[in-house]
Design a protein around this motif. Sequence first.
Motif, mmCIF file in Angstrom:
data_model
loop_
_atom_site.group_PDB
_atom_site.id
_atom_site.type_symbol
_atom_site.label_atom_id
_atom_site.label_comp_id
_atom_site.label_asym_id
_atom_site.label_seq_id
_atom_site.Cartn_x
_atom_site.Cartn_y
_atom_site.Cartn_z
ATOM 1 N N MET A 1 4.930 5.794 -6.479
ATOM 2 C CA MET A 1 5.588 5.840 -5.183
ATOM 3 C C MET A 1 4.619 5.356 -4.114
ATOM 4 O O MET A 1 3.463 5.713 -4.116
ATOM 5 C CB MET A 1 6.028 7.273 -4.861
ATOM 6 C CG MET A 1 6.726 7.341 -3.527
ATOM 7 S SD MET A 1 6.761 8.941 -2.693
ATOM 8 C CE MET A 1 5.076 9.176 -2.236
ATOM 9 N N ASN A 2 5.143 4.593 -3.229
ATOM 10 C CA ASN A 2 4.358 4.102 -2.112
ATOM 11 C C ASN A 2 4.629 5.007 -0.903
ATOM 12 O O ASN A 2 5.654 4.881 -0.230
ATOM 13 C CB ASN A 2 4.744 2.651 -1.822
ATOM 14 C CG ASN A 2 3.930 2.035 -0.718
ATOM 15 O OD1 ASN A 2 3.510 2.712 0.218
ATOM 16 N ND2 ASN A 2 3.724 0.735 -0.815
ATOM 17 N N ALA A 3 3.702 5.934 -0.641
ATOM 18 C CA ALA A 3 3.886 6.920 0.437
ATOM 19 C C ALA A 3 4.009 6.238 1.794
ATOM 20 O O ALA A 3 4.826 6.647 2.630
ATOM 21 C CB ALA A 3 2.738 7.916 0.436
ATOM 22 N N GLU A 4 3.234 5.200 2.013
ATOM 23 C CA GLU A 4 3.278 4.500 3.306
ATOM 24 C C GLU A 4 4.655 3.891 3.544
ATOM 25 O O GLU A 4 5.200 3.965 4.643
ATOM 26 C CB GLU A 4 2.201 3.417 3.352
ATOM 27 C CG GLU A 4 2.089 2.759 4.703
ATOM 28 C CD GLU A 4 0.939 1.764 4.765
ATOM 29 O OE1 GLU A 4 1.191 0.621 5.184
ATOM 30 O OE2 GLU A 4 -0.192 2.134 4.393
ATOM 31 N N ARG A 5 5.223 3.306 2.497
ATOM 32 C CA ARG A 5 6.555 2.704 2.617
ATOM 33 C C ARG A 5 7.618 3.777 2.881
ATOM 34 O O ARG A 5 8.523 3.589 3.699
ATOM 35 C CB ARG A 5 6.890 1.913 1.353
ATOM 36 C CG ARG A 5 8.054 0.961 1.523
ATOM 37 C CD ARG A 5 8.190 0.110 0.298
ATOM 38 N NE ARG A 5 8.778 0.932 -0.741
ATOM 39 C CZ ARG A 5 9.775 0.554 -1.523
ATOM 40 N NH1 ARG A 5 10.244 -0.653 -1.439
ATOM 41 N NH2 ARG A 5 10.269 1.353 -2.425
ATOM 42 N N LEU A 6 7.500 4.922 2.195
ATOM 43 C CA LEU A 6 8.429 6.029 2.417
ATOM 44 C C LEU A 6 8.342 6.518 3.861
ATOM 45 O O LEU A 6 9.363 6.691 4.530
ATOM 46 C CB LEU A 6 8.145 7.179 1.435
ATOM 47 C CG LEU A 6 8.951 8.462 1.643
ATOM 48 C CD1 LEU A 6 10.449 8.199 1.554
ATOM 49 C CD2 LEU A 6 8.523 9.512 0.619
ATOM 50 N N VAL A 7 7.137 6.726 4.342
ATOM 51 C CA VAL A 7 6.941 7.173 5.728
ATOM 52 C C VAL A 7 7.536 6.159 6.701
ATOM 53 O O VAL A 7 8.250 6.517 7.642
ATOM 54 C CB VAL A 7 5.439 7.403 6.024
ATOM 55 C CG1 VAL A 7 5.206 7.607 7.507
ATOM 56 C CG2 VAL A 7 4.920 8.587 5.221
ATOM 57 N N ARG A 8 7.254 4.892 6.479
ATOM 58 C CA ARG A 8 7.760 3.828 7.364
ATOM 59 C C ARG A 8 9.286 3.874 7.431
ATOM 60 O O ARG A 8 9.876 3.802 8.509
ATOM 61 C CB ARG A 8 7.282 2.467 6.840
ATOM 62 C CG ARG A 8 7.832 1.262 7.604
ATOM 63 C CD ARG A 8 7.068 1.050 8.870
ATOM 64 N NE ARG A 8 7.949 1.326 9.998
ATOM 65 C CZ ARG A 8 7.596 1.336 11.260
ATOM 66 N NH1 ARG A 8 6.362 1.118 11.606
ATOM 67 N NH2 ARG A 8 8.436 1.586 12.202
ATOM 68 N N ARG A 9 9.924 4.004 6.279
ATOM 69 C CA ARG A 9 11.397 4.038 6.248
ATOM 70 C C ARG A 9 11.933 5.284 6.929
ATOM 71 O O ARG A 9 12.932 5.230 7.647
ATOM 72 C CB ARG A 9 11.913 3.953 4.803
ATOM 73 C CG ARG A 9 11.873 2.571 4.225
ATOM 74 C CD ARG A 9 12.842 1.609 4.915
ATOM 75 N NE ARG A 9 14.207 1.969 4.590
ATOM 76 C CZ ARG A 9 15.221 2.035 5.463
ATOM 77 N NH1 ARG A 9 15.036 1.735 6.728
ATOM 78 N NH2 ARG A 9 16.422 2.385 5.074
ATOM 79 N N MET A 10 11.260 6.416 6.728
ATOM 80 C CA MET A 10 11.702 7.652 7.376
ATOM 81 C C MET A 10 11.616 7.514 8.893
ATOM 82 O O MET A 10 12.511 7.949 9.616
ATOM 83 C CB MET A 10 10.893 8.849 6.870
ATOM 84 C CG MET A 10 11.249 9.235 5.437
ATOM 85 S SD MET A 10 10.278 10.590 4.787
ATOM 86 C CE MET A 10 10.910 11.960 5.759
#
Length: 176
Positions: A1-10
């Motif tokens: 999982m790409n945490a940075e990508r998840l945060v960005r989308r959130m």
Amino acid sequence: MNAERLVRRMIDVGALRFGDFLLSSGKRSRVYVDVKLASTFPDILEMIADGIAEKLSGVEFDRVACVELGGVAIAVATSLKLKKPLVIFRKEEKSYGVGGDRIGEIRKGERVVVVEDVITTGRSALSAARRVEKSGGVVGAIIAVVDREESGREFMSLLKLSDLIKAYDSFDTTKS
């Protein structure tokens, strides 16, 4: 999982908000993390399920559990991803229809992972864990999408609130 990508989308979908909020725990906060909103977007929900699957890779368990409403989409996505059956605990026991305090079953000795959207005090997650044990199951882990880091306990999570805020600050190009 790409945490940075998840945060960005959130952040993109408005799941991280600043203001004055009353949390379900009864606490007030200047930051609200709306994982329920975020999980209505298929790409975010898939990232969450992938992240949970990754975090749970070393945990042996038979079933996924959650408490309605916040954990349901996450538990369903995790159940589908990991091919594990699911149990949903109701906030209150239902007296109509077939009644009961849950949808699904827990068999004696089953290892169960409790999933949550956001943990503040841990009260809801720990309540679900007690209900798993009362049903004859064994809690293998408790995992949340976001740990607000206010419980005084260590919970397994994909994101910490402090990390979300740091990411927001670094992504927010409107600040000078």
